[in-house]
Design a protein around this motif. Structure first.
Motif, PDB file in Angstrom:
ATOM      1  N   LEU A 275      40.889  40.565  35.683  1.00 55.57           N
ATOM      2  CA  LEU A 275      40.597  39.268  36.285  1.00 55.57           C
ATOM      3  C   LEU A 275      41.899  38.481  36.325  1.00 55.57           C
ATOM      4  CD1 LEU A 275      38.087  40.236  34.304  1.00 55.57           C
ATOM      5  CD2 LEU A 275      37.067  38.308  35.458  1.00 55.57           C
ATOM      6  N   LYS A 276      42.211  37.943  37.518  1.00 56.53           N
ATOM      7  CA  LYS A 276      43.510  37.315  37.719  1.00 56.53           C
ATOM      8  C   LYS A 276      43.359  35.961  38.393  1.00 56.53           C
ATOM      9  CE  LYS A 276      45.180  41.920  38.748  1.00 56.53           C
ATOM     10  NZ  LYS A 276      45.557  42.817  39.815  1.00 56.53           N
ATOM     11  N   ALA A 277      44.135  35.021  37.883  1.00 57.24           N
ATOM     12  CA  ALA A 277      44.285  33.709  38.503  1.00 57.24           C
ATOM     13  C   ALA A 277      45.770  33.394  38.427  1.00 57.24           C
ATOM     14  CB  ALA A 277      43.455  32.661  37.774  1.00 57.24           C
ATOM     15  N   PRO A 278      46.249  32.449  39.215  1.00 54.89           N
ATOM     16  CA  PRO A 278      47.673  32.132  39.157  1.00 54.89           C
ATOM     17  C   PRO A 278      48.130  31.842  37.719  1.00 54.89           C
ATOM     18  CG  PRO A 278      46.699  31.066  41.045  1.00 54.89           C
ATOM     19  CD  PRO A 278      45.567  31.663  40.248  1.00 54.89           C
ATOM     20  N   GLY A 279      49.094  32.635  37.251  1.00 60.62           N
ATOM     21  CA  GLY A 279      49.640  32.463  35.908  1.00 60.62           C
ATOM     22  C   GLY A 279      48.766  32.960  34.787  1.00 60.62           C
ATOM     23  N   MET A 280      47.688  33.692  35.084  1.00 59.42           N
ATOM     24  CA  MET A 280      46.750  34.133  34.053  1.00 59.42           C
ATOM     25  C   MET A 280      46.206  35.520  34.393  1.00 59.42           C
ATOM     26  SD  MET A 280      43.385  34.540  32.977  1.00 59.42           S
ATOM     27  CE  MET A 280      42.660  34.115  34.532  1.00 59.42           C
TER      28      MET A 280
ATOM     29  N   LEU B  38      35.554  45.717  45.011  1.00 62.30           N
ATOM     30  CA  LEU B  38      34.597  46.687  44.478  1.00 62.30           C
ATOM     31  C   LEU B  38      34.938  48.081  44.982  1.00 62.30           C
ATOM     32  CD1 LEU B  38      32.772  44.026  45.690  1.00 62.30           C
ATOM     33  CD2 LEU B  38      31.140  45.122  44.194  1.00 62.30           C
ATOM     34  N   LEU B  39      34.621  49.082  44.175  1.00 62.30           N
ATOM     35  CA  LEU B  39      34.720  50.474  44.569  1.00 62.30           C
ATOM     36  C   LEU B  39      33.388  51.169  44.295  1.00 62.30           C
ATOM     37  CD1 LEU B  39      38.205  51.494  43.114  1.00 62.30           C
ATOM     38  CD2 LEU B  39      37.627  51.062  45.514  1.00 62.30           C
ATOM     39  N   LYS B  40      33.051  52.091  45.183  1.00 60.55           N
ATOM     40  CA  LYS B  40      31.851  52.906  44.978  1.00 60.55           C
ATOM     41  C   LYS B  40      32.303  54.231  44.377  1.00 60.55           C
ATOM     42  CE  LYS B  40      27.856  54.823  47.400  1.00 60.55           C
ATOM     43  NZ  LYS B  40      27.258  55.028  48.738  1.00 60.55           N
ATOM     44  N   GLU B  41      31.936  54.433  43.117  1.00 56.11           N
ATOM     45  CA  GLU B  41      32.286  55.654  42.408  1.00 56.11           C
ATOM     46  C   GLU B  41      31.034  56.205  41.752  1.00 56.11           C
ATOM     47  OE1 GLU B  41      36.892  54.766  41.242  1.00 56.11           O
ATOM     48  OE2 GLU B  41      35.376  53.970  39.881  1.00 56.11           O
ATOM     49  N   ASP B  42      30.865  57.507  41.830  1.00 57.45           N
ATOM     50  CA  ASP B  42      29.679  58.159  41.266  1.00 57.45           C
ATOM     51  C   ASP B  42      28.395  57.511  41.778  1.00 57.45           C
ATOM     52  OD1 ASP B  42      31.318  59.912  39.752  1.00 57.45           O
ATOM     53  OD2 ASP B  42      31.502  58.386  38.179  1.00 57.45           O
ATOM     54  N   GLY B  43      28.427  57.072  43.049  1.00 57.92           N
ATOM     55  CA  GLY B  43      27.245  56.524  43.692  1.00 57.92           C
ATOM     56  C   GLY B  43      26.932  55.080  43.351  1.00 57.92           C
ATOM     57  N   GLN B  44      27.793  54.412  42.552  1.00 58.54           N
ATOM     58  CA  GLN B  44      27.521  53.023  42.158  1.00 58.54           C
ATOM     59  C   GLN B  44      28.684  52.120  42.522  1.00 58.54           C
ATOM     60  OE1 GLN B  44      26.451  52.833  37.958  1.00 58.54           O
ATOM     61  NE2 GLN B  44      24.333  52.721  38.634  1.00 58.54           N
ATOM     62  N   TRP B  45      28.347  50.937  43.005  1.00 62.01           N
ATOM     63  CA  TRP B  45      29.342  49.916  43.289  1.00 62.01           C
ATOM     64  C   TRP B  45      29.630  49.142  42.015  1.00 62.01           C
ATOM     65  CZ3 TRP B  45      32.104  49.514  47.618  1.00 62.01           C
ATOM     66  CH2 TRP B  45      31.633  50.167  48.765  1.00 62.01           C
ATOM     67  N   ARG B  46      30.923  48.992  41.691  1.00 62.49           N
ATOM     68  CA  ARG B  46      31.348  48.229  40.527  1.00 62.49           C
ATOM     69  C   ARG B  46      32.524  47.327  40.921  1.00 62.49           C
ATOM     70  NH1 ARG B  46      27.583  49.466  37.481  1.00 62.49           N
ATOM     71  NH2 ARG B  46      27.438  51.322  36.245  1.00 62.49           N
ATOM     72  N   ILE B  47      32.594  46.186  40.288  1.00 60.97           N
ATOM     73  CA  ILE B  47      33.718  45.277  40.486  1.00 60.97           C
ATOM     74  C   ILE B  47      34.903  45.822  39.697  1.00 60.97           C
ATOM     75  CG2 ILE B  47      34.595  42.950  40.074  1.00 60.97           C
ATOM     76  CD1 ILE B  47      31.633  41.983  40.344  1.00 60.97           C
ATOM     77  N   VAL B  48      36.027  46.021  40.379  1.00 59.47           N
ATOM     78  CA  VAL B  48      37.231  46.531  39.734  1.00 59.47           C
ATOM     79  C   VAL B  48      38.322  45.472  39.630  1.00 59.47           C
ATOM     80  CG1 VAL B  48      36.777  48.939  40.335  1.00 59.47           C
ATOM     81  CG2 VAL B  48      38.143  47.510  41.886  1.00 59.47           C
ATOM     82  N   ASN B  49      38.180  44.391  40.420  1.00 59.59           N
ATOM     83  CA  ASN B  49      39.196  43.359  40.440  1.00 59.59           C
ATOM     84  C   ASN B  49      38.559  42.029  40.821  1.00 59.59           C
ATOM     85  OD1 ASN B  49      41.968  42.471  40.350  1.00 59.59           O
ATOM     86  ND2 ASN B  49      41.916  42.390  42.571  1.00 59.59           N
ATOM     87  N   LYS B  50      39.018  40.981  40.148  1.00 61.24           N
ATOM     88  CA  LYS B  50      38.590  39.633  40.493  1.00 61.24           C
ATOM     89  C   LYS B  50      39.829  38.753  40.514  1.00 61.24           C
ATOM     90  CE  LYS B  50      36.199  35.588  38.627  1.00 61.24           C
ATOM     91  NZ  LYS B  50      35.168  35.074  37.738  1.00 61.24           N
ATOM     92  N   MET B  51      40.079  38.114  41.641  1.00 61.86           N
ATOM     93  CA  MET B  51      41.129  37.106  41.742  1.00 61.86           C
ATOM     94  C   MET B  51      40.446  35.794  42.092  1.00 61.86           C
ATOM     95  SD  MET B  51      44.292  38.949  43.745  1.00 61.86           S
ATOM     96  CE  MET B  51      43.473  38.809  45.313  1.00 61.86           C
ATOM     97  N   TYR B  52      40.894  34.720  41.464  1.00 61.12           N
ATOM     98  CA  TYR B  52      40.228  33.445  41.725  1.00 61.12           C
ATOM     99  C   TYR B  52      41.189  32.279  41.512  1.00 61.12           C
ATOM    100  CZ  TYR B  52      39.706  33.461  36.609  1.00 61.12           C
ATOM    101  OH  TYR B  52      39.931  33.515  35.262  1.00 61.12           O
ATOM    102  N   ASP B  53      40.863  31.188  42.164  1.00 57.25           N
ATOM    103  CA  ASP B  53      41.622  29.958  42.015  1.00 57.25           C
ATOM    104  C   ASP B  53      40.701  28.800  42.360  1.00 57.25           C
ATOM    105  OD1 ASP B  53      43.737  28.232  41.509  1.00 57.25           O
ATOM    106  OD2 ASP B  53      44.968  28.926  43.178  1.00 57.25           O
ATOM    107  N   ASP B  54      41.005  27.646  41.806  1.00 60.51           N
ATOM    108  CA  ASP B  54      40.237  26.440  42.039  1.00 60.51           C
ATOM    109  C   ASP B  54      40.754  25.745  43.296  1.00 60.51           C
ATOM    110  OD1 ASP B  54      38.473  24.326  41.606  1.00 60.51           O
ATOM    111  OD2 ASP B  54      39.548  23.509  39.902  1.00 60.51           O
ATOM    112  N   LEU B  55      39.838  25.186  44.082  1.00 58.80           N
ATOM    113  CA  LEU B  55      40.255  24.462  45.291  1.00 58.80           C
ATOM    114  C   LEU B  55      40.955  23.165  44.944  1.00 58.80           C
ATOM    115  CD1 LEU B  55      37.135  24.885  47.570  1.00 58.80           C
ATOM    116  CD2 LEU B  55      39.306  26.075  47.724  1.00 58.80           C
TER     117      LEU B  55
END
Length: 122
Positions: free
Chosen positions: A43-48, A105-122
């Motif tokens: 999980l990534k945000a600017p500077g974190m 998200l990536l579909k691996e072994d038939g299941q979708w999983r979140i592999v990355n989250k990037m976020y920032d506040d407006l």
């Protein structure tokens, strides 16, 4: 003629994962969130940067939007699915913040999983 690059069922499954993500955030349900994130998700945000376990610890230690009677105003802004990968742009109002999340998200072994989250506040 454009080639269809995803199955409609994949789109439905991706949006179901995102709905579970919204519910997990709103309810502070780390079991629900843990189930949809890959073990090595970052999980990534600017500077974190956070690991999944660091982030889940944070979520479990804070009050929940649900307990504060916050409205459930999370929104999917866009979804792109290409074969076994997806990128979803979200609006996530949490507490006094208005986050824009980019969820990979990536579909691996038939299941979708979140592999990355990037976020920032407006």
């Amino acid at each position: 003629m454009t080639k269809l690059i995803f199955k409609l069922q994949d789109l439905d499954n991706v949006t179901a994962v995102i709905q579970q993500y919204f519910e997990g955030l709103h309810q502070g349900d780390i079991k629900k969130l843990d189930a949809i994130f890959h073990a090595e998700a970052v999980l990534k945000a600017p500077g974190m940067r956070r690991t999944k376990s660091q982030w889940l610890d944070l979520v479990s230690s804070r009050q929940t939007p649900e307990s504060q009677s916050a409205d459930f105003n999370y929104r999917i802004l866009s979804v792109d699915v290409v074969n076994h990968q997806a990128m979803v742009k979200l609006y996530c109002p949490l507490f006094e913040h208005h986050y824009i999340d980019f969820i990979g998200l990536l579909k691996e072994d038939g299941q979708w999983r979140i592999v990355n989250k990037m976020y920032d506040d407006l």
